[in-house]
Structure formats: C-alpha cells, structure tokens
Design an enzyme around this catalytic site. Structure first.
Site, PDB file in Angstrom:
ATOM      1  N   GLY A   1       9.835  -3.197  -2.817  1.00 57.36           N
ATOM      2  CA  GLY A   1      10.174  -4.127  -1.741  1.00 57.36           C
ATOM      3  C   GLY A   1       9.001  -5.000  -1.307  1.00 57.36           C
ATOM      4  O   GLY A   1       8.564  -4.918  -0.163  1.00 57.36           O
ATOM      5  N   GLY A   2       8.526  -5.870  -2.231  1.00 56.50           N
ATOM      6  CA  GLY A   2       7.393  -6.728  -1.888  1.00 56.50           C
ATOM      7  C   GLY A   2       6.130  -5.880  -1.805  1.00 56.50           C
ATOM      8  O   GLY A   2       5.655  -5.367  -2.805  1.00 56.50           O
TER       9      GLY A   2
ATOM     10  N   MET B   1      14.572  -2.240  -5.981  1.00 56.32           N
ATOM     11  CA  MET B   1      15.930  -2.085  -5.474  1.00 56.32           C
ATOM     12  C   MET B   1      16.902  -2.982  -6.225  1.00 56.32           C
ATOM     13  O   MET B   1      17.966  -2.550  -6.660  1.00 56.32           O
ATOM     14  CB  MET B   1      15.977  -2.441  -3.984  1.00 56.32           C
ATOM     15  CG  MET B   1      15.134  -1.561  -3.102  1.00 56.32           C
ATOM     16  SD  MET B   1      15.878   0.054  -2.847  1.00 56.32           S
ATOM     17  CE  MET B   1      15.083   1.016  -4.074  1.00 56.32           C
ATOM     18  N   GLY B   2      16.513  -4.246  -6.360  1.00 57.66           N
ATOM     19  CA  GLY B   2      17.389  -5.220  -7.011  1.00 57.66           C
ATOM     20  C   GLY B   2      17.730  -4.809  -8.432  1.00 57.66           C
ATOM     21  O   GLY B   2      18.787  -5.168  -8.961  1.00 57.66           O
TER      22      GLY B   2
ATOM     23  N   ARG C   1       9.358  -6.980 -15.236  1.00 58.82           N
ATOM     24  CA  ARG C   1      10.402  -6.309 -14.456  1.00 58.82           C
ATOM     25  C   ARG C   1      11.688  -6.174 -15.281  1.00 58.82           C
ATOM     26  O   ARG C   1      12.380  -5.170 -15.211  1.00 58.82           O
ATOM     27  CB  ARG C   1      10.713  -7.080 -13.167  1.00 58.82           C
ATOM     28  CG  ARG C   1       9.535  -7.302 -12.251  1.00 58.82           C
ATOM     29  CD  ARG C   1       9.089  -6.003 -11.615  1.00 58.82           C
ATOM     30  NE  ARG C   1       8.043  -6.263 -10.642  1.00 58.82           N
ATOM     31  CZ  ARG C   1       8.171  -6.055  -9.328  1.00 58.82           C
ATOM     32  NH1 ARG C   1       9.266  -5.547  -8.829  1.00 58.82           N
ATOM     33  NH2 ARG C   1       7.159  -6.320  -8.529  1.00 58.82           N
TER      34      ARG C   1
ATOM     35  N   ASN D   1      13.437 -18.640 -12.682  1.00 61.96           N
ATOM     36  CA  ASN D   1      13.348 -18.646 -11.228  1.00 61.96           C
ATOM     37  C   ASN D   1      14.733 -19.005 -10.660  1.00 61.96           C
ATOM     38  O   ASN D   1      15.309 -20.036 -11.024  1.00 61.96           O
ATOM     39  CB  ASN D   1      12.300 -19.683 -10.794  1.00 61.96           C
ATOM     40  CG  ASN D   1      12.007 -19.591  -9.317  1.00 61.96           C
ATOM     41  OD1 ASN D   1      12.904 -19.647  -8.485  1.00 61.96           O
ATOM     42  ND2 ASN D   1      10.729 -19.443  -8.988  1.00 61.96           N
TER      43      ASN D   1
ATOM     44  N   SER E   1      12.762 -10.761  -3.387  1.00 57.55           N
ATOM     45  CA  SER E   1      12.100 -10.281  -2.171  1.00 57.55           C
ATOM     46  C   SER E   1      11.930 -11.416  -1.157  1.00 57.55           C
ATOM     47  O   SER E   1      10.821 -11.755  -0.755  1.00 57.55           O
ATOM     48  CB  SER E   1      10.742  -9.678  -2.515  1.00 57.55           C
ATOM     49  OG  SER E   1      10.871  -8.302  -2.667  1.00 57.55           O
ATOM     50  N   ALA E   2      13.061 -11.975  -0.729  1.00 60.86           N
ATOM     51  CA  ALA E   2      13.015 -13.133   0.166  1.00 60.86           C
ATOM     52  C   ALA E   2      12.590 -12.759   1.587  1.00 60.86           C
ATOM     53  O   ALA E   2      12.261 -13.635   2.383  1.00 60.86           O
ATOM     54  CB  ALA E   2      14.380 -13.801   0.197  1.00 60.86           C
TER      55      ALA E   2
ATOM     56  N   CYS F   1      24.016  10.531  -3.296  1.00 55.89           N
ATOM     57  CA  CYS F   1      25.449  10.285  -3.159  1.00 55.89           C
ATOM     58  C   CYS F   1      25.771  10.071  -1.688  1.00 55.89           C
ATOM     59  O   CYS F   1      25.126  10.639  -0.820  1.00 55.89           O
ATOM     60  CB  CYS F   1      26.304  11.375  -3.782  1.00 55.89           C
ATOM     61  SG  CYS F   1      26.448  12.881  -2.880  1.00 55.89           S
TER      62      CYS F   1
HETATM   63  P1  NAD Z   1      10.755  -6.038  -5.277  1.00 58.68           P
HETATM   64  O1  NAD Z   1       9.670  -6.773  -4.607  1.00 58.68           O
HETATM   65  O2  NAD Z   1      10.462  -4.762  -5.988  1.00 58.68           O
HETATM   66  O3  NAD Z   1      11.492  -7.003  -6.311  1.00 58.68           O
HETATM   67  C1  NAD Z   1      11.808  -8.346  -6.051  1.00 58.68           C
HETATM   68  C2  NAD Z   1      11.928  -9.073  -7.387  1.00 58.68           C
HETATM   69  O4  NAD Z   1      12.305 -10.434  -7.178  1.00 58.68           O
HETATM   70  C3  NAD Z   1      10.631  -9.093  -8.161  1.00 58.68           C
HETATM   71  O5  NAD Z   1      10.835  -8.495  -9.408  1.00 58.68           O
HETATM   72  C4  NAD Z   1      10.270 -10.559  -8.258  1.00 58.68           C
HETATM   73  O6  NAD Z   1       9.621 -10.888  -9.458  1.00 58.68           O
HETATM   74  C5  NAD Z   1      11.624 -11.216  -8.155  1.00 58.68           C
HETATM   75  N1  NAD Z   1      11.575 -12.608  -7.683  1.00 58.68           N
HETATM   76  C6  NAD Z   1      10.852 -13.107  -6.642  1.00 58.68           C
HETATM   77  N2  NAD Z   1      11.107 -14.408  -6.479  1.00 58.68           N
HETATM   78  C7  NAD Z   1      12.000 -14.754  -7.433  1.00 58.68           C
HETATM   79  C8  NAD Z   1      12.657 -15.957  -7.758  1.00 58.68           C
HETATM   80  N3  NAD Z   1      12.442 -17.078  -7.068  1.00 58.68           N
HETATM   81  N4  NAD Z   1      13.536 -15.965  -8.799  1.00 58.68           N
HETATM   82  C9  NAD Z   1      13.766 -14.835  -9.519  1.00 58.68           C
HETATM   83  N5  NAD Z   1      13.153 -13.651  -9.243  1.00 58.68           N
HETATM   84  C10 NAD Z   1      12.297 -13.612  -8.207  1.00 58.68           C
HETATM   85  O7  NAD Z   1      11.873  -5.812  -4.153  1.00 58.68           O
HETATM   86  P2  NAD Z   1      13.161  -4.848  -4.160  1.00 58.68           P
HETATM   87  O8  NAD Z   1      12.761  -3.496  -3.721  1.00 58.68           O
HETATM   88  O9  NAD Z   1      13.907  -4.985  -5.429  1.00 58.68           O
HETATM   89  O10 NAD Z   1      13.993  -5.494  -2.972  1.00 58.68           O
HETATM   90  C11 NAD Z   1      14.517  -6.810  -3.105  1.00 58.68           C
HETATM   91  C12 NAD Z   1      15.034  -7.350  -1.806  1.00 58.68           C
HETATM   92  O11 NAD Z   1      16.229  -6.684  -1.435  1.00 58.68           O
HETATM   93  C13 NAD Z   1      14.073  -7.146  -0.639  1.00 58.68           C
HETATM   94  O12 NAD Z   1      14.128  -8.251   0.218  1.00 58.68           O
HETATM   95  C14 NAD Z   1      14.598  -5.917   0.023  1.00 58.68           C
HETATM   96  O13 NAD Z   1      14.214  -5.826   1.360  1.00 58.68           O
HETATM   97  C15 NAD Z   1      16.075  -6.107  -0.141  1.00 58.68           C
HETATM   98  N6  NAD Z   1      16.761  -4.815  -0.171  1.00 58.68           N
HETATM   99  C16 NAD Z   1      18.086  -4.798  -0.078  1.00 58.68           C
HETATM  100  C17 NAD Z   1      18.754  -3.600  -0.122  1.00 58.68           C
HETATM  101  C18 NAD Z   1      20.214  -3.546  -0.081  1.00 58.68           C
HETATM  102  O14 NAD Z   1      20.824  -2.530  -0.299  1.00 58.68           O
HETATM  103  N7  NAD Z   1      20.856  -4.632   0.146  1.00 58.68           N
HETATM  104  C19 NAD Z   1      18.084  -2.421  -0.234  1.00 58.68           C
HETATM  105  C20 NAD Z   1      16.726  -2.479  -0.371  1.00 58.68           C
HETATM  106  C21 NAD Z   1      16.080  -3.671  -0.377  1.00 58.68           C
END
Ligand code: NAD
Length: 554
Positions: free
Chosen positions: A50-51, A175-176, A199, A240, A263-264, A408
């Site tokens: 998560g960033g 997570m994504g 990734r 991107n 990771s917006a 679960c």
């Molecule tokens: P992370 O930082 O591990 O992964 C984010 C990924 O996005 C990175 O691999 C990065 O290279 C990629 N990325 C960044 N900018 C990009 C762009 N412009 N185009 C394409 N790829 C790009 O984060 P994460 O743990 O996977 O979490 C991702 C987001 O989801 C976070 O904002 C987190 O808070 C949120 N999140 C959501 C849930 C949910 O269930 N909805 C759960 C956890 C986290």
C-alpha cells in the site's frame, strides 16, 4: 542478501520459543512475516504494501522492537508509537502484549504535507492498515474480499457470473494484485494495467495473473478471444492507466466492468504520473516532490475522467477504495463521485451481519496446520455452501506467502465459534503450534472512512470516527493480544481512522476465554455500528443474537 535482509528478518517456525510466551512469540513471528521477502513489497525499506505502508519506523526501531519482544514478560505491555517502541509497562496477563498507534495526527493538521514533514524528521511512519499492525498475509488477505466484490457485481449485473465479460482495472501491487485472480475465480477476463513490470512478474509467479502483454492491441486481442470462448483469463498489461484508458476509448474498446487499485491514496509515493518511466518518476520524486504531486494529481484527474466516460458508454464502474475520486474532484472533476465506492455498491450487507475479512495464521509454519483448519471449516460450516466453495477454491488456487494462512469472511457468532475450534485443535495437539487470529482493518465495525467503508451511510454518519476508537478500546479490555489504532490507511491522510486486532490461540483455557470475548465484541461492533445507522439487516442481526443496544428501537 535480500532473502535474509542482513539476518534481520528471520523465519521463525516450529514449537521452540524465542520469547517468554506464545503471545510475544506470535507478535515477533508476525512482525518478521510482514517483512518476509515472500510477503512484503519492499522489505529492504520496511515497506509491506500500500504505497509506503511500513512495519517499523526504521531499522533501529525494528531491532528495538525485536529485543523488547524477546524480553517482554507475560504480564507486560509494549507500546509502539508509529513504528517505534516507546515504553513497556507492567499490566496483567489478560491485557494485550502490545498496543500500537500509527500515523495519528491532530485532525486540523491531518494531511500528507504534515505527515511527510514528520516522517522526514523521523517522528512518524505510515502504518497503512495491516502493515503497521503486523497482520498482513500477502495478497491472499484481500483475495476473498475482492472475490466477494466481483461475485456481487456479477450477481447484480451479469447473471451471477463474470463468464463472457471483460473487466479492466489497474494496479498489481500487494492488494491490487488480487484483482485478476478474483475476476478469473468468477469466470471472467481481466486486463490489469500496471506501470511496473516487476509487479506483473510477481503476480504471474504467484499465479494471481495468467499472462503479460506489452501493448494494448495484444491485450485487447487476448481478452476478446477469451471472452468469445467463455474462458477465464487474466492479462497484466504494462502501461500507465491514465494513458491506457483514453487509448481504449479512442479504440472504442469499452469493458463490461471497470475499476482501479493503483496507489492513488498517496500522490507522492504511490501513483505514477503519465508520460514517465519508473526511473524518471523516482528521480522527480526525490528532486522535486511538489512537481511530482502536481503531475500525479493531474494524471489521476485524466484517469477518473476516462473512467466516467467509459461508465457513460456502458462499463459498470466503481471505485476500489484508493480515494482516486477525491483527488480528481479536488482537481476540478466535479462529477468524480458519479461512480460509487465498492462498499455501498457491493459489501455493506455483509458488514451488517458483522461479516468481514477474518484470517488466521499457522505459527508452526506447516501448511498442514492450515489444511486441517480448512477441513474444520468444511465440517463445521457445511451448511454455508458459499463459504465452503471459497475454502475449496482457496486451497486449489492460492499459494501461501510466508507463514501459511487462510482468509475467509465470517460474521457475528461464527468468528467466536471458529476461534474456539482453532484453540481446541491447538490444545489437543492436532495443530503443531499456536495459531494467530486477526482481520483486516477494512472490517464492519473497525473503521471510519467516508470515501470507502463508511461511504453513504444511511444516517449520514460517514465521517463519525468514534466507532473505531470504541472498537479498539473494547478489544483491548477483552484481552486481544495486540490492538492498534491507525490514521490514513487505504485512502490516505485525513480520510480515515481505523483499528486492528489480533489474538493468539495457544490452546490454553485463558486463551479460550479471551477468544470468546474478543471474537464476539469485535464483529459485534460491526453489527452495532450498522444497526445504529439504521440498517434493518443489522438491527435484525442484533436482535436475533441478543446484542444489547439500549436505544435499538428508539
Ligand atoms: P501498492 O502500492 O502495493 O501497489 C500499487 C500499484 O499501482 C503499484 O504496483 C504501482 O506500480 C501501480 N501504479 C501506480 N501508478 C500507476 C499508474 N498510473 N498506472 C498503472 N499502475 C500504477 O498498493 P496496494 O496495496 O496494491 O493498494 C492499492 C490501492 O488500493 C491503495 O490505494 C490501497 O489503499 C487501496 N486498497 C484497497 C483495498 C480494497 O479492498 N478496496 C484494500 C487495500 C488497499
């Protein structure tokens, strides 16, 4: 070298204690596990997911936490302030062994600018959700939630299956990375855009993603072919998202479903602006962070505009919890919130029954221990077909990362019942060592996050943050092994407060009593929070289970 991180990260396994009790041992093993190179995204920087979600403030703090845990008595409590161990007090044997507070900033100052200043001065770290509270279990931790989300989307829009549909998303991080697998588990085709090739490779290695594509034409061709044949397929597309989505529109390619998990939430360390290689982004990030943030936010606005346009053209579109709509709105995209968040759209009914991402981890390190608990679920919850399907599918498709674990979604009543079963299995020797039981902070009663978990609450209480505080206090007095209160997880600084809880099943009678209390109060808070907000299903759950709410019918 990376494997052992200079001998700091040790894979403690088996029955031998390195501490003065199983509770401390559990904390130690879970801290190490969060930073295991098979689990964490960038362990060398203490970043779990998560960033910049970290497990300890710096390596010095990490060493001091490890030392403290080794010396901690069974009636002491260690306090951790944003990843730094600050005190050990004598408490009592039923009290938590560790209490953590991460990234909390006085509300009027709660933004990324203040955080970065404090971070630079060495006064703070970003704990995300399970990174700083030591119950991250790799991408599996989110898989079922993601699977449930896509299953509900399929139910609402596509006749109960994603077969013959294409979902587009972005972000294959910690997570994504669960998204492609969750889509294929639902029978669909997924194009996941990711700017960092390593990734994509990691998700392919762990079988979360099937294939890689280097250009859009190739990805579209593969996706459409699979869609036509009704086959499940996931494609990691290098690129991107803020560039690719407009290109998709230009080619008249509109997916059936659309979301995003880049990771917006973190415009500096998370999102990568358009038109840049990863190296250029890294350089700009350190040489001119203000400019980076500006470009990053502008790209997010373009990204959201493209999502809105695709939605207008028929894509079922939802926000996946990274706060990208808020950034776009701040950048002038007035209708950024026209597409809903995933919680009000697909998940809230589960929260009303106290259901959420429950998880457990085998401290023995032996996968057999988890398979035995899987069997216990299949036996004890056999009437719940959906849950049993999940467990069978997880066994087949999910590769363990670090200590073997299982996720679960269980609800009120079910968690306490299963917790006791696990503790009994430890007591009888059926499992080789104690088991850690915890959950994500993204749960029914543990988070205030108006752009995510508490978006569009029935009574308008989206921003009320008393609930996670009550949740943490209650779990602490109930005897959880470690409890945490965090700020800014998921959606970034200023937008969330949330609490974590972990409890150890070591097979003792004392643990049995603690588990009964904590695994009742914790999901109970979820039912109460939603009943108080006026949800009929939560009120019914409260009534049927005899949860005492003085003003339930007022
Ligand atoms: P992370 O930082 O591990 O992964 C984010 C990924 O996005 C990175 O691999 C990065 O290279 C990629 N990325 C960044 N900018 C990009 C762009 N412009 N185009 C394409 N790829 C790009 O984060 P994460 O743990 O996977 O979490 C991702 C987001 O989801 C976070 O904002 C987190 O808070 C949120 N999140 C959501 C849930 C949910 O269930 N909805 C759960 C956890 C986290």
């Amino acid at each position: 070298m990376k494997e052992t991180l200079n001998n700091k990260i040790i894979r403690f396994r088996g029955e031998k204690l390195n501490t003065k009790g199983w509770q401390q041992e559990a904390v130690l093993r879970m801290l190490m596990n969060n930073l295991d190179s098979d689990v964490a995204e960038r362990p060398e920087d203490l970043v779990v997911y998560g960033g910049i979600g970290k497990a300890a403030r710096n390596w010095e703090s990490f060493d001091a936490i490890v030392q403290s845990l080794k010396e901690l008595e069974n009636d002491e409590t260690l306090l951790v302030q944003s990843g730094k161990p600050v005190a050990i007090f004598k408490t009592h044997t039923d009290a938590p062994r560790v209490l953590l507070a991460n990234s909390n900033i006085v509300p009027a100052y709660a933004n990324w600018e203040t955080f970065h200043e404090l971070d630079k001065k060495g006064l703070m770290m970003y704990g995300q959700m399970t990174a700083g509270s030591w119950i991250y279990i790799g991408s599996q931790g989110i898989v079922q939630g993601t699977y449930e989300t896509f299953a509900e989307l399929a139910k609402q829009h596509f006749n109960n299956t994603l077969k013959g549909t294409i979902t587009v998303t972005a972000g294959l991080g910690g997570m994504g990375g669960a998204q492609p697998l969750a889509v294929t588990m639902n029978g669909g085709v997924c194009i996941a855009i990711e700017v960092d090739e390593t990734r994509i490779d990691r998700r392919i290695e762990t079988r979360y993603t099937d294939v890689k594509a280097y250009n859009l034409d190739e990805a579209i061709q593969l996706a459409e072919q699979a869609k036509k044949e009704g086959k499940a397929l996931s494609i990691g597309l290098l690129g991107n998202a803020s560039e690719i989505l407009p290109e998709m529109i230009a080619r008249n390619f509109i997916p059936d479903a659309l979301t995003d998990q880049t990771s917006a939430h973190d415009p500096l360390n998370g999102y990568v602006p358009s038109g840049m290689t990863l190296e250029e982004a890294a350089d700009l990030r350190s040489s001119n962070p203000e400019k980076y943030v500006k470009l990053s936010k502008a790209s997010m606005a373009t990204h959201v505009k493209a999502m809105l346009e695709m939605m207008d053209k028929g894509a079922i579109t939802f926000d996946y919890g990274n706060n990208i709509r808020q950034v776009a709105k701040d950048e002038g995209v007035e209708n950024a919130f026209d597409f809903p968040g995933f919680v009000p759209a697909y998940i809230r009914p589960q929260f009303c029954e106290g259901k959420g991402p429950f998880r457990w981890v085998a401290l023995s390190g032996d996968p057999e221990d988890i398979y035995k608990t899987d069997q216990a679920i299949l036996r004890e919850f056999s009437e719940n077909k959906h849950l049993c399907n999940w467990i069978r599918m997880a066994q087949e498709k999910i590769q363990f990362q670090g200590l073997p674990s299982r996720i679960c979604w269980l609800g009120y009543g079910e968690r306490a019942r299963f917790g006791k079963i696990i503790n009994d299995m430890v007591a009888s020797g059926e499992l080789k060592a104690p088991v850690v039981i915890g959950r994500d902070h993204l749960d029914s009663g543990s988070v205030a996050s108006p752009n995510r978990e508490t978006e569009a609450m029935k009574d308008g209480s989206d921003v009320v943050a008393d609930w996670p505080i009550l949740n943490a206090m209650l779990n602490a007095v109930g005897g959880a092994t470690w409890v945490s209160v965090h700020h800014g997880g998921g959606v970034g600084m200023g937008y969330s407060l949330h609490a974590g809880v972990v409890i150890v099943a070591d097979g003792t009678k004392e643990a049995e009593r603690r588990i009964e209390r904590v695994l009742t109060t914790d999901p109970g808070m979820g039912v109460v929070r939603h009943a108080d907000a006026g949800y009929d299903l939560a009120k019914k759950t409260a009534r049927e289970n005899g949860i005492k709410m003085p003003m339930l019918d007022k």
